[in-house]
Design a protein around this motif. Structure first.
Motif, PDB file in Angstrom:
ATOM      1  N   GLY A 251       0.823  -1.213   0.000  1.00 57.13           N
ATOM      2  CA  GLY A 251       0.000   0.000   0.000  1.00 57.13           C
ATOM      3  C   GLY A 251       0.851   1.253   0.000  1.00 57.13           C
ATOM      4  N   GLU A 252       0.199   2.409   0.140  1.00 57.31           N
ATOM      5  CA  GLU A 252       0.930   3.672   0.237  1.00 57.31           C
ATOM      6  C   GLU A 252       1.804   3.626   1.499  1.00 57.31           C
ATOM      7  OE1 GLU A 252       1.020   6.076  -1.982  1.00 57.31           O
ATOM      8  OE2 GLU A 252      -0.250   4.792  -3.208  1.00 57.31           O
ATOM      9  N   PRO A 253       2.973   4.301   1.470  1.00 58.77           N
ATOM     10  CA  PRO A 253       3.930   4.167   2.585  1.00 58.77           C
ATOM     11  C   PRO A 253       3.319   4.352   3.972  1.00 58.77           C
ATOM     12  CG  PRO A 253       4.885   5.474   0.821  1.00 58.77           C
ATOM     13  CD  PRO A 253       3.483   5.136   0.386  1.00 58.77           C
ATOM     14  N   GLU A 254       2.500   5.376   4.130  1.00 58.77           N
ATOM     15  CA  GLU A 254       1.982   5.663   5.470  1.00 58.77           C
ATOM     16  C   GLU A 254       1.042   4.558   5.963  1.00 58.77           C
ATOM     17  OE1 GLU A 254       0.495   9.644   5.768  1.00 58.77           O
ATOM     18  OE2 GLU A 254      -0.240   9.286   7.810  1.00 58.77           O
ATOM     19  N   ALA A 255       0.122   4.169   5.081  1.00 56.85           N
ATOM     20  CA  ALA A 255      -0.864   3.146   5.452  1.00 56.85           C
ATOM     21  C   ALA A 255      -0.170   1.793   5.647  1.00 56.85           C
ATOM     22  CB  ALA A 255      -1.927   3.047   4.369  1.00 56.85           C
ATOM     23  N   MET A 256       0.804   1.533   4.806  1.00 53.59           N
ATOM     24  CA  MET A 256       1.534   0.263   4.867  1.00 53.59           C
ATOM     25  C   MET A 256       2.257   0.130   6.217  1.00 53.59           C
ATOM     26  SD  MET A 256       4.304  -0.941   2.004  1.00 53.59           S
ATOM     27  CE  MET A 256       5.459   0.389   2.308  1.00 53.59           C
ATOM     28  N   ALA A 257       2.979   1.185   6.591  1.00 54.84           N
ATOM     29  CA  ALA A 257       3.721   1.150   7.854  1.00 54.84           C
ATOM     30  C   ALA A 257       2.764   1.057   9.043  1.00 54.84           C
ATOM     31  CB  ALA A 257       4.613   2.377   7.967  1.00 54.84           C
ATOM     32  N   ALA A 258       1.636   1.779   8.949  1.00 57.89           N
ATOM     33  CA  ALA A 258       0.670   1.749  10.049  1.00 57.89           C
ATOM     34  C   ALA A 258       0.122   0.333  10.242  1.00 57.89           C
ATOM     35  CB  ALA A 258      -0.465   2.733   9.768  1.00 57.89           C
ATOM     36  N   GLU A 259      -0.169  -0.336   9.157  1.00 58.67           N
ATOM     37  CA  GLU A 259      -0.703  -1.702   9.245  1.00 58.67           C
ATOM     38  C   GLU A 259       0.357  -2.661   9.801  1.00 58.67           C
ATOM     39  OE1 GLU A 259      -3.546  -2.850   9.158  1.00 58.67           O
ATOM     40  OE2 GLU A 259      -3.433  -4.991   8.652  1.00 58.67           O
ATOM     41  N   ILE A 260       1.606  -2.475   9.367  1.00 55.33           N
ATOM     42  CA  ILE A 260       2.682  -3.333   9.885  1.00 55.33           C
ATOM     43  C   ILE A 260       2.845  -3.108  11.396  1.00 55.33           C
ATOM     44  CG2 ILE A 260       5.189  -3.728   9.861  1.00 55.33           C
ATOM     45  CD1 ILE A 260       5.105  -3.412   6.821  1.00 55.33           C
ATOM     46  N   CYS A 261       2.774  -1.853  11.841  1.00 58.99           N
ATOM     47  CA  CYS A 261       2.864  -1.557  13.284  1.00 58.99           C
ATOM     48  C   CYS A 261       1.739  -2.270  14.042  1.00 58.99           C
ATOM     49  CB  CYS A 261       2.757  -0.053  13.530  1.00 58.99           C
ATOM     50  SG  CYS A 261       4.230   0.833  12.993  1.00 58.99           S
ATOM     51  N   ARG A 262       0.536  -2.184  13.471  1.00 55.16           N
ATOM     52  CA  ARG A 262      -0.622  -2.796  14.141  1.00 55.16           C
ATOM     53  C   ARG A 262      -0.431  -4.320  14.257  1.00 55.16           C
ATOM     54  NH1 ARG A 262      -5.151  -5.316  13.479  1.00 55.16           N
ATOM     55  NH2 ARG A 262      -4.833  -5.687  11.247  1.00 55.16           N
ATOM     56  N   LEU A 263      -0.037  -4.945  13.145  1.00 52.67           N
ATOM     57  CA  LEU A 263       0.149  -6.400  13.133  1.00 52.67           C
ATOM     58  C   LEU A 263       1.283  -6.811  14.072  1.00 52.67           C
ATOM     59  CD1 LEU A 263      -0.142  -6.927   9.278  1.00 52.67           C
ATOM     60  CD2 LEU A 263      -1.720  -7.871  10.991  1.00 52.67           C
ATOM     61  N   ALA A 264       2.353  -6.024  14.068  1.00 52.67           N
ATOM     62  CA  ALA A 264       3.508  -6.346  14.912  1.00 52.67           C
ATOM     63  C   ALA A 264       3.127  -6.267  16.383  1.00 52.67           C
ATOM     64  CB  ALA A 264       4.664  -5.397  14.592  1.00 52.67           C
ATOM     65  N   GLU A 265       2.402  -5.207  16.747  1.00 53.40           N
ATOM     66  CA  GLU A 265       2.001  -5.046  18.152  1.00 53.40           C
ATOM     67  C   GLU A 265       1.101  -6.204  18.594  1.00 53.40           C
ATOM     68  OE1 GLU A 265       0.488  -1.076  18.033  1.00 53.40           O
ATOM     69  OE2 GLU A 265       2.547  -0.272  18.070  1.00 53.40           O
ATOM     70  N   PHE A 328       6.878  -9.228   9.319  1.00 54.62           N
ATOM     71  CA  PHE A 328       5.993  -8.379   8.512  1.00 54.62           C
ATOM     72  C   PHE A 328       6.879  -7.551   7.595  1.00 54.62           C
ATOM     73  CE2 PHE A 328       3.891  -9.286  12.526  1.00 54.62           C
ATOM     74  CZ  PHE A 328       2.789  -9.962  12.035  1.00 54.62           C
ATOM     75  N   CYS A 329       6.603  -7.626   6.306  1.00 51.68           N
ATOM     76  CA  CYS A 329       7.523  -7.045   5.326  1.00 51.68           C
ATOM     77  C   CYS A 329       6.796  -6.086   4.395  1.00 51.68           C
ATOM     78  CB  CYS A 329       8.137  -8.200   4.523  1.00 51.68           C
ATOM     79  SG  CYS A 329       9.250  -7.687   3.215  1.00 51.68           S
ATOM     80  N   GLU A 330       7.412  -4.947   4.139  1.00 53.00           N
ATOM     81  CA  GLU A 330       6.852  -3.995   3.184  1.00 53.00           C
ATOM     82  C   GLU A 330       6.913  -4.584   1.769  1.00 53.00           C
ATOM     83  OE1 GLU A 330       9.038  -0.369   3.498  1.00 53.00           O
ATOM     84  OE2 GLU A 330       8.393   0.021   5.552  1.00 53.00           O
ATOM     85  N   ALA A 331       5.953  -4.196   0.937  1.00 54.37           N
ATOM     86  CA  ALA A 331       5.948  -4.636  -0.466  1.00 54.37           C
ATOM     87  C   ALA A 331       6.670  -3.594  -1.323  1.00 54.37           C
ATOM     88  CB  ALA A 331       4.518  -4.819  -0.946  1.00 54.37           C
ATOM     89  N   PHE A 332       6.935  -3.947  -2.573  1.00 51.40           N
ATOM     90  CA  PHE A 332       7.671  -3.059  -3.474  1.00 51.40           C
ATOM     91  C   PHE A 332       6.914  -2.876  -4.778  1.00 51.40           C
ATOM     92  CE2 PHE A 332      10.524  -4.604  -0.384  1.00 51.40           C
ATOM     93  CZ  PHE A 332      11.322  -3.509  -0.109  1.00 51.40           C
ATOM     94  N   PRO A 333       6.980  -1.680  -5.326  1.00 50.41           N
ATOM     95  CA  PRO A 333       6.328  -1.457  -6.622  1.00 50.41           C
ATOM     96  C   PRO A 333       6.891  -2.463  -7.619  1.00 50.41           C
ATOM     97  CG  PRO A 333       7.720   0.428  -6.008  1.00 50.41           C
ATOM     98  CD  PRO A 333       7.715  -0.506  -4.857  1.00 50.41           C
ATOM     99  N   THR A 334       6.045  -2.985  -8.478  1.00 51.62           N
ATOM    100  CA  THR A 334       6.474  -4.138  -9.274  1.00 51.62           C
ATOM    101  C   THR A 334       7.110  -3.784 -10.625  1.00 51.62           C
ATOM    102  OG1 THR A 334       4.237  -4.358 -10.028  1.00 51.62           O
ATOM    103  CG2 THR A 334       4.892  -5.762  -8.195  1.00 51.62           C
ATOM    104  N   ALA A 335       7.557  -2.553 -10.788  1.00 48.00           N
ATOM    105  CA  ALA A 335       8.247  -2.235 -12.040  1.00 48.00           C
ATOM    106  C   ALA A 335       9.701  -2.677 -11.959  1.00 48.00           C
ATOM    107  CB  ALA A 335       8.176  -0.741 -12.299  1.00 48.00           C
ATOM    108  N   GLU A 336      10.344  -2.856 -13.080  1.00 48.59           N
ATOM    109  CA  GLU A 336      11.771  -3.149 -13.196  1.00 48.59           C
ATOM    110  C   GLU A 336      12.248  -4.229 -12.227  1.00 48.59           C
ATOM    111  OE1 GLU A 336      13.440   0.797 -13.128  1.00 48.59           O
ATOM    112  OE2 GLU A 336      12.547   1.229 -15.048  1.00 48.59           O
ATOM    113  N   LEU A 337      13.299  -3.951 -11.471  1.00 52.58           N
ATOM    114  CA  LEU A 337      13.840  -4.969 -10.564  1.00 52.58           C
ATOM    115  C   LEU A 337      12.830  -5.323  -9.469  1.00 52.58           C
ATOM    116  CD1 LEU A 337      16.334  -6.677 -10.168  1.00 52.58           C
ATOM    117  CD2 LEU A 337      17.367  -4.834  -8.853  1.00 52.58           C
ATOM    118  N   GLY A 338      11.900  -4.415  -9.187  1.00 49.66           N
ATOM    119  CA  GLY A 338      10.850  -4.667  -8.203  1.00 49.66           C
ATOM    120  C   GLY A 338      10.071  -5.936  -8.509  1.00 49.66           C
ATOM    121  N   GLN A 339       9.966  -6.270  -9.807  1.00 46.19           N
ATOM    122  CA  GLN A 339       9.231  -7.473 -10.197  1.00 46.19           C
ATOM    123  C   GLN A 339       9.927  -8.735  -9.643  1.00 46.19           C
ATOM    124  OE1 GLN A 339       8.876  -8.328 -14.432  1.00 46.19           O
ATOM    125  NE2 GLN A 339       6.653  -8.239 -14.221  1.00 46.19           N
TER     126      GLN A 339
END
Ligand code: AMP
Ligand code: MG
Length: 356
Positions: A251-265, A328-339
């Protein structure tokens, strides 16, 4: 078995003297792990069925998962293949030596023990000076899957290989950490339209620029059912997996990090040992209370995706060592090496992705 370990002094200019024994071992049916520009490979003579069998045994690899034959120069291709399609010629010219594997119809010289019973053969010409010189000195094509125990993250240093292979193979050639860090791009050139079977450092964009139309094996996109038959048989296994239960959050950086914090806690409250994988750009989004209780690791910089590819497997192994329960791991945009990065992470997570 005692595993000998030798260190190449100058990885850009390996001396024949340093590699002579490794080459001899390969020629005579031995197993030798060595660095390539992608990950460390576990090498054996690709034309020797017994040697290939030993690779499967050392890795605990399912026997229907075929091996890639590595060659030192273009002259090494002809004896292995029945035919070189036009797309194959173009790709060779553009990307060999380098992190590109191609699937060709095999010649009768290549045993089915190397190809997992298939009538095609995967071939790559590595650019790494140690790999290239070692194969040339061995004088035989070298079958070399990643030098990890099947199912573990691929090795990007000689120490990783040692962890998995000590006592199981004759020799490890230490040439320092690898450059790219994820396995080669695989393209099947046997059909009318070339097909991408595994994303890697040679990206879809680079392939399409050169060839025009390129298809994508549907196996890359989603989870495979156990009875499915992807074109690259290895793609159906839960590869590259850490011991921990891993979840990707997209997801977008802010929402992504917030969800990871929630899951981690939540997991910390359940008494689990928690790991978080982020990047330099997003590290600041994880508050101190959380980073004190959970282990937060950055894989590199989003603005330089090659740093992420380079560190990916080492970070997963570090979590293994610490016996982390969940990551819990952040995702990456799937262009170029991201794929390629997302392909490996998705598999490591067993396709568990949360979209926010
Ligand atoms: P690794 O040994 O970890 O680099 O993985 C090798 C990959 O190449 C696996 O996904 C294999 O399924 C794939 N591969 C090897 N040979 C063939 C082939 N003849 N046809 C399709 N895929 C292949
Ligand atoms: Mg592998």
């Amino acid at each position: 078995m005692k595993t000998e370990r030798i260190t190449v002094k100058d990885r850009l200019h390996p001396q024949d003297e340093e590699l002579k024994k490794a080459a001899e071992l390969l020629r005579n049916g031995g197993l030798v792990a060595f660095p390539t520009e992608t990950v460390y490979g576990l090498g054996a003579n690709a034309l020797d069925e017994e040697a290939a069998k030993r690779i499967y045994a050392a890795k605990g690899r399912p026997s229907d998962n075929p091996l890639i034959a590595h060659i030192a120069d273009e002259a090494g291709l002809e004896p292995l293949v029945a035919q070189v399609p036009e797309a194959g010629r173009k790709l060779m010219k553009a990307f060999w030596p380098g992190p590109l594997t191609m699937i060709f119809p095999k010649s009768s010289l290549v045993p089915h023990g190397t190809t997992g019973g298939l009538d095609t053969v995967a071939v790559r010409m590595p650019s790494d000076p140690v790999a290239n010189r070692l194969i040339a000195l061995a004088g035989v094509p070298v079958a070399a899957p990643s030098a990890n125990t099947s199912g573990r993250p691929s090795p990007t240093t000689a120490d990783h290989v040692w962890e998995d292979m000590n006592g199981r193979i004759e020799m490890i050639v230490d040439g320092g950490p690898v450059g790219i860090g994820v396995e080669s791009t695989i393209v099947d050139v046997t059909g009318p339209v070339p097909m991408l079977l595994r994303p890697g450092a040679i990206t879809m964009e680079m392939l399409r620029d050169l060839l025009g139309e390129v298809e994508i094996d549907p196996a890359i996109a989603g989870p495979m059912s156990p009875d499915a038959h992807p074109k690259a048989p290895g793609m159906k296994y839960r590869h590259y997996a850490p011991k921990a239960d891993m979840t990707l959050v997209e997801g977008e950086p802010e929402a992504m990090a917030a969800e990871i914090c929630r899951l981690a806690e939540e997991s910390l409250r359940q008494g689990r040992k928690v790991g978080i994988i982020c990047t330099e750009e997003t590290r600041h989004r994880y508050p101190e209370e959380l980073t004190a209780a959970a282990r937060v690791r950055s894989m590199g910089m989003r603005s330089k995706e090659e740093t992420i590819a380079h560190n990916l497997y080492a970070v997963l192994r570090e979590f293994d060592e610490e016996e982390t329960d969940c990551i819990f791991c952040e995702a990456f945009p799937t262009a170029e090496l991201g794929q390629a990065i997302m392909n490996r992470l998705t598999k490591a997570a067993g396709h568990k992705i949360i979209k926010v």
